[in-house]
Design an enzyme around this catalytic site. Structure first.
Site, PDB file in Angstrom:
ATOM      1  N   THR A 180      14.425  -3.468   7.419  1.00  0.00           N
ATOM      2  CA  THR A 180      13.070  -3.003   7.744  1.00  0.00           C
ATOM      3  C   THR A 180      12.238  -4.242   8.024  1.00  0.00           C
ATOM      4  OG1 THR A 180      12.316  -3.149   5.487  1.00  0.00           O
ATOM      5  CG2 THR A 180      13.240  -1.042   6.177  1.00  0.00           C
ATOM      6  N   LYS A 436      -9.860   4.093   0.904  1.00  0.00           N
ATOM      7  CA  LYS A 436     -10.307   4.832  -0.279  1.00  0.00           C
ATOM      8  C   LYS A 436     -11.806   4.628  -0.427  1.00  0.00           C
ATOM      9  CE  LYS A 436      -5.731   4.167  -1.615  1.00  0.00           C
ATOM     10  NZ  LYS A 436      -4.881   3.006  -1.398  1.00  0.00           N
ATOM     11  N   TRP A 441     -10.083   9.979   0.138  1.00  0.00           N
ATOM     12  CA  TRP A 441      -9.199   9.291   1.073  1.00  0.00           C
ATOM     13  C   TRP A 441      -9.625   9.565   2.514  1.00  0.00           C
ATOM     14  CZ3 TRP A 441      -3.538  10.414  -1.010  1.00  0.00           C
ATOM     15  CH2 TRP A 441      -3.373   9.758  -2.220  1.00  0.00           C
TER      16      TRP A 441
HETATM   17  P1  ADP Z   1       8.541  -0.681   9.894  1.00  0.00           P
HETATM   18  O1  ADP Z   1       8.407  -0.364   8.429  1.00  0.00           O
HETATM   19  O2  ADP Z   1       8.910  -2.043  10.163  1.00  0.00           O
HETATM   20  O3  ADP Z   1       7.385  -0.178  10.739  1.00  0.00           O
HETATM   21  P2  ADP Z   1      10.140   1.579  10.635  1.00  0.00           P
HETATM   22  O4  ADP Z   1      10.448   1.694  12.051  1.00  0.00           O
HETATM   23  O5  ADP Z   1      11.157   1.995   9.679  1.00  0.00           O
HETATM   24  O6  ADP Z   1       9.806   0.093  10.386  1.00  0.00           O
HETATM   25  O7  ADP Z   1       8.799   2.329  10.404  1.00  0.00           O
HETATM   26  C1  ADP Z   1       8.704   3.537   9.725  1.00  0.00           C
HETATM   27  C2  ADP Z   1       7.260   3.891   9.580  1.00  0.00           C
HETATM   28  O8  ADP Z   1       6.642   4.070  10.856  1.00  0.00           O
HETATM   29  C3  ADP Z   1       7.023   5.180   8.864  1.00  0.00           C
HETATM   30  O9  ADP Z   1       7.088   5.013   7.478  1.00  0.00           O
HETATM   31  C4  ADP Z   1       5.632   5.556   9.344  1.00  0.00           C
HETATM   32  O10 ADP Z   1       4.629   4.877   8.615  1.00  0.00           O
HETATM   33  C5  ADP Z   1       5.609   5.030  10.750  1.00  0.00           C
HETATM   34  N1  ADP Z   1       5.872   6.110  11.707  1.00  0.00           N
HETATM   35  C6  ADP Z   1       7.029   6.387  12.331  1.00  0.00           C
HETATM   36  N2  ADP Z   1       6.875   7.430  13.177  1.00  0.00           N
HETATM   37  C7  ADP Z   1       5.593   7.822  13.085  1.00  0.00           C
HETATM   38  C8  ADP Z   1       4.808   8.855  13.695  1.00  0.00           C
HETATM   39  N3  ADP Z   1       5.302   9.690  14.611  1.00  0.00           N
HETATM   40  N4  ADP Z   1       3.516   8.957  13.317  1.00  0.00           N
HETATM   41  C9  ADP Z   1       2.976   8.135  12.397  1.00  0.00           C
HETATM   42  N5  ADP Z   1       3.664   7.145  11.806  1.00  0.00           N
HETATM   43  C10 ADP Z   1       4.948   6.988  12.132  1.00  0.00           C
END
Ligand code: ADP
Length: 538
Positions: A180, A436, A441
């Site tokens: 990640t 917050k 929120w």
């Molecule tokens: P990173 O943590 O580096 O961004 P990831 O690709 O695993 O890597 O990201 C996952 C995160 O991206 C999710 O936990 C969420 O916060 C965000 N995310 C992914 N898809 C969406 C979406 N359609 N709408 C909002 N947030 C999203």
């Protein structure tokens, strides 16, 4: 009593053998670094993949060894997607947008034994190399002889016999890993099993997920180094779809030209890519024929409703939003319109599509706040928790992340969401970005998506700034479109009918660009730093 059916292992080998025996004539197409279009068929892909497997074995790669890739989306990367796991080794995709030190941390943490590097990325690798010790470096797509100590991919695989004796693997064997990007702390490794990838591939191929079919021309714009290109390459190979990959050329014109020439039917990428494509199409109407496209999957960050509407109304292109995480291989939910909404108005359908959708089969969701699990009322926010057949059970060699899992075995996503009665989720924020204000929120994502619907706004990110009375209040950092103008009062008035009064940003700052993460998402940590000492006017 146990059932009496075969315990048939769910491995990528079965997907590979299916493609090899059924779809030899189907094509794999990509745009090379020099912009030329390359193509071969699945028979050539399969043969080259087997040669790669043999070459890796001959180089002394053993089961469980991590073999990294540092490359764009193209044929040889697809060969690595299968050639490495098929011998029981672990495909480790490296994110080429990371800083060399961060890459070095990841390579060292994973203890990569070999790396396949695109020639065009050698300058980056040269910065990583002194910080790591990877015994074998293989240069892919070399246009000239490679430097001493490096191997050249084409020579390597042309000298190797195709491996015909691939091992029978246990389905729980690690097949791939991906770190990640970790906006806080060090990157964490997610180690996918063969089983999880096969089940993800099956799930993804269902109609109410991505519905990839044999007749499709699938173009993963999302990089193969980012969460397995959302699993699109595995799914395409399983069903025998034509794969069309953009290589390093992700600018709007190159993408649109590729979709047009190659009659792409299905694609996927992050919102920032599509924002650029939209501007390009608006500026070049009718120059390209994209009528073959039946689905554009968008995820990775929230998709503004205005973007979905603009593509649909102005260009007849269907955006479908999906939500997921590296920790989920990565698809969690997809926002296809539910059957019950078939007769709904366009307005309601667009509003639905701006949500993140319902969970894929074999993925379960729930959300929790201080009071416990939240009701599925579309109102109450809580941290989303997931479990399922392709959800991480623990990070690779990382003792500090036990708090990401609940006592009863669910994964805490760090995303704050509401859940509708029908199981549709709406991501309100990442927990660390939530504002917050006076104990309430405020969703920065909702404000951003709404602001990006204003005709003068190109991009907007909303962050908390300190407030003596309310503790935090929203500040909107706004990038205006070239030549457009809007005042803070205009933007406030635009938002006012859509949100409770206390949600409206106290400040609007006009900036040149929103900083981005390596995955093309808004990098709010940098904005928070920039506006750390911001004084709100009383
Ligand atoms: P990173 O943590 O580096 O961004 P990831 O690709 O695993 O890597 O990201 C996952 C995160 O991206 C999710 O936990 C969420 O916060 C965000 N995310 C992914 N898809 C969406 C979406 N359609 N709408 C909002 N947030 C999203």
């Amino acid at each position: 009593m146990n059932g009496l059916m075969m315990d048939y292992p769910l491995t990528l080998s079965t997907i590979f053998r299916r493609a090899e025996s059924l779809f030899g004539h189907r094509e794999v197409v990509w745009r090379a670094a020099d912009k030329s279009i390359r193509r071969y068929n699945y028979a050539a892909f399969a043969e080259r993949t087997r040669r790669l497997a043999r070459a890796l074995l001959d180089l002394g790669i053993h089961p469980s060894d991590r073999v990294a890739t540092l490359g764009w989306n193209h044929g040889p990367h697809l060969e690595a997607y299968f050639g490495i796991p098929l011998i029981g080794a672990v495909l480790h995709t490296l994110n080429l947008r990371l800083h060399p030190e961060e890459l070095a941390y990841i390579v060292n943490h994973a203890e990569d034994r070999a790396v396949l590097v695109d020639e065009s990325l050698l300058p980056l690798w040269e910065q990583v190399r002194p910080l790591v010790s990877v015994p074998t470096v293989i240069v892919v797509a070399a246009s000239k002889p490679v430097a001493g100590g490096y191997l050249e991919y084409e020579t390597l695989i042309s000298r190797a016999q195709p491996a015909r004796d691939l091992p029978d693997l246990d389905e729980r064997t690690a097949a791939a890993m991906c770190y990640t990007t970790g906006t806080t702390g060090n990157p964490k490794g997610v180690l996918y099993t063969h089983r999880s990838l096969v089940l993800h591939t099956l799930g993804l191929s269902l109609d109410h997920c991505m519905g990839i079919r044999e007749s499709d021309g699938v173009s993963p714009v999302v990089p193969m180094f980012h969460a397995n290109a959302w699993g699109m390459p595995f799914s395409a190979v399983m069903v025998g779809a034509r794969l069309v990959m953009p290589g390093p050329h992700l600018d709007p014109e190159s993408l649109v030209d590729l979709f047009h020439r190659e009659r792409v039917t299905l694609t996927g990428g992050v919102p920032t890519i599509w924002m650029g494509v939209l501007q390009f199409l608006d500026a070049n109407p009718r120059r390209y024929d994209l009528s073959a496209i039946r689905a554009m999957y968008v995820g990775g960050s929230a998709v503004p409703q205005a973007l979905i509407e603009a593509f649909e109304r102005r260009h007849g292109l269907p955006i479908i939003q999906a939500w997921g995480m590296t920790e989920m291989a990565p698809v969690g939910t997809v926002a296809h319109i539910p059957g019950t909404m078939a007769e709904a108005t366009d307005e309601r359908k667009f509003a639905y599509r701006a949500k993140q959708g319902r969970p894929a089969p074999l993925v379960e969701i729930r959300a929790r706040n201080e009071d416990g699990l939240v009701p599925w009322d579309g109102q109450t926010m809580g941290e989303l928790e997931v479990r399922g057949a392709w959800v991480v059970s623990s990070y690779y060699n990382n003792a500090d992340s036990a708090d990401r899992f609940t006592a009863d075995g669910w994964f805490r996503t760090g995303d704050i969401a509401t859940i509708d009665a029908d199981g549709t989720i709406q991501i309100q924020d990442r927990s660390k970005d939530l504002i917050k204000s006076g104990g309430e929120w405020i969703s920065s994502v909702a404000l951003e998506c709404a602001l990006m619907g204003h005709p003068a706004v190109a991009e907007a990110a909303v962050i908390p700034v300190m407030h003596p009375k309310w503790s935090e209040r929203p500040l909107a950092a706004v990038v205006l479109k070239a030549g457009a103008s809007a005042s803070p009062a205009d933007l406030r008035a635009f938002l006012a009918p859509q949100f409770p009064k206390f949600w409206l940003p106290d400040a609007f700052e006009f900036i040149d660009a929103i900083p981005r993460t390596s995955a093309g998402k808004f990098k709010k940590s940098e904005l928070r730093e920039r506006f750390r000492d911001y004084r709100l006017a009383d």
